[in-house]
Design a protein around this motif. Structure first.
Motif, short mmCIF file in Angstrom:
data_model
loop_
_atom_site.label_atom_id
_atom_site.label_comp_id
_atom_site.label_asym_id
_atom_site.label_seq_id
_atom_site.Cartn_x
_atom_site.Cartn_y
_atom_site.Cartn_z
N ARG A 111 45.83 29.65 43.07
CA ARG A 111 45.68 31.08 42.50
C ARG A 111 46.99 31.37 41.76
NH1 ARG A 111 43.92 36.31 43.32
NH2 ARG A 111 44.99 37.43 41.74
N GLY A 159 47.67 29.27 38.98
CA GLY A 159 46.98 29.86 37.87
C GLY A 159 47.48 31.02 37.06
N ASP A 160 47.88 32.21 37.93
CA ASP A 160 48.24 33.31 37.35
C ASP A 160 49.64 33.24 36.49
OD1 ASP A 160 45.95 34.79 38.34
OD2 ASP A 160 47.24 35.71 39.98
N HIS A 170 48.94 31.58 33.33
CA HIS A 170 48.41 32.66 32.42
C HIS A 170 49.36 33.37 31.83
CE1 HIS A 170 44.87 35.49 31.92
NE2 HIS A 170 45.32 35.07 30.90
N TYR A 230 45.65 27.41 33.19
CA TYR A 230 45.46 28.45 34.13
C TYR A 230 43.90 28.41 34.51
CZ TYR A 230 42.82 32.96 33.24
OH TYR A 230 42.07 34.08 33.42
N ARG A 231 42.89 28.00 33.66
CA ARG A 231 41.50 27.95 33.95
C ARG A 231 41.45 26.84 34.92
NH1 ARG A 231 39.65 32.46 34.04
NH2 ARG A 231 37.86 31.21 35.07
N TYR A 290 42.34 27.89 38.57
CA TYR A 290 41.24 28.89 39.11
C TYR A 290 40.38 28.32 39.78
CZ TYR A 290 42.83 33.84 38.64
OH TYR A 290 43.39 35.10 38.87
N ASN A 329 41.37 27.19 42.93
CA ASN A 329 41.77 28.26 43.88
C ASN A 329 40.17 28.69 44.58
OD1 ASN A 329 42.02 30.96 44.61
ND2 ASN A 329 41.22 31.60 42.37
N TRP A 330 39.13 28.54 43.66
CA TRP A 330 37.65 28.83 44.24
C TRP A 330 37.22 27.96 45.37
CZ3 TRP A 330 35.72 29.57 38.57
CH2 TRP A 330 36.12 31.05 38.03
N GLY A 345 33.24 30.16 34.53
CA GLY A 345 34.48 29.48 34.67
C GLY A 345 34.45 27.76 34.22
N GLU A 394 40.44 39.16 41.96
CA GLU A 394 41.14 37.92 40.97
C GLU A 394 41.26 38.40 39.68
OE1 GLU A 394 38.67 34.48 41.54
OE2 GLU A 394 39.56 33.96 43.21
#
Lengths: 215, 10
Positions: free
Chosen positions: A5, A8-9, A12, A160-161, A164, A167-168, A187, B9
């Protein structure tokens, strides 16, 4: 907050900074799709309405403000800045907003978790984010000559995508945190849109040649 | 607001 996460952030954030840096220092937005940038501004404006209603963390609020501020600044630069706007290639950037916005609006009205204004706008933003990169990808394919920074920008967004999604998966196994299936599907679609770009990006990197997409 | 409804998020 797990490593995927955070990474990813950060990618981004880096993508937005790379784009702002390019526009601000080179005073050029060549190869950048205004359509995609306007769609992102709309995505953030509809998704982050909760900064007025919920407090999650300082990190969360600051990041939301950065994404809102940067997306609107980029749009401002391309539309209003007297030097930057001259480099905008309107003839090539022809994708229609409503072609993406209307189906997403309709889909949000049909498929959502709760029928409240905030929730519908949030769902709409999730759908729109999934496809907002399309005008930029079409423009890249048309312009042929992709400058480094624009290539980096799209690569970072794709990274980034992808992060994520990791991350999930990680959150599912470690926290039993369930991301709604609407978010999952949007997503996944969004990440798959980058697959083709990634392929050519890595090929050009491997062979040490300039990035070019096939016509 | 319910904790699980919070969208933490970005």
């Amino acid at each position: 907050m797990n490593i995927f996460r955070l990474a990813g952030d950060m990618t981004h954030l880096a993508s937005v900074l790379v784009l702002l840096l390019k526009i601000h220092t080179i005073k050029s937005c060549a190869g950048v799709s205004l359509k995609t940038q306007e769609l992102y501004a709309l995505v953030f404006a509809t998704r982050y309405l909760d900064i007025f209603t919920d407090f999650i963390s300082v990190y969360n609020t600051v990041m939301k403000l950065i994404f809102l501020g940067s997306s609107f600044s980029i749009v401002w630069y391309i539309r209003r800045h007297k030097i930057v706007r001259r480099s905008y290639d309107k003839e090539q950037d022809t994708f229609r907003h409503y072609f993406l916005v209307l189906p997403c609006l309709l889909l949000a009205l049909l498929i959502h978790e709760k029928f409240t204004v905030k929730e519908l706008l949030w769902t709409f933003s999730i759908y729109l984010e999934a496809v907002a990169i399309l005008p930029q990808l079409v423009l890249l394919q048309r312009t042929r000559n992709i400058d480094n920074l624009t290539g980096q920008y799209v690569f970072l967004l794709g990274a980034y995508r992808s992060l994520y999604i990791l991350n999930w998966i990680y959150r599912y196994f470690t926290e039993r945190h369930f991301v709604h299936w609407i978010t999952w599907i949007a997503g996944l679609v969004q990440t798959l849109l980058y697959a083709d770009f990634f392929y050519y990006y890595f090929e050009s990197w491997k062979n040490n040649v300039k990035l070019q997409l096939p016509a | 607001i319910d904790q699980k409804d919070q969208k933490d998020e970005l």
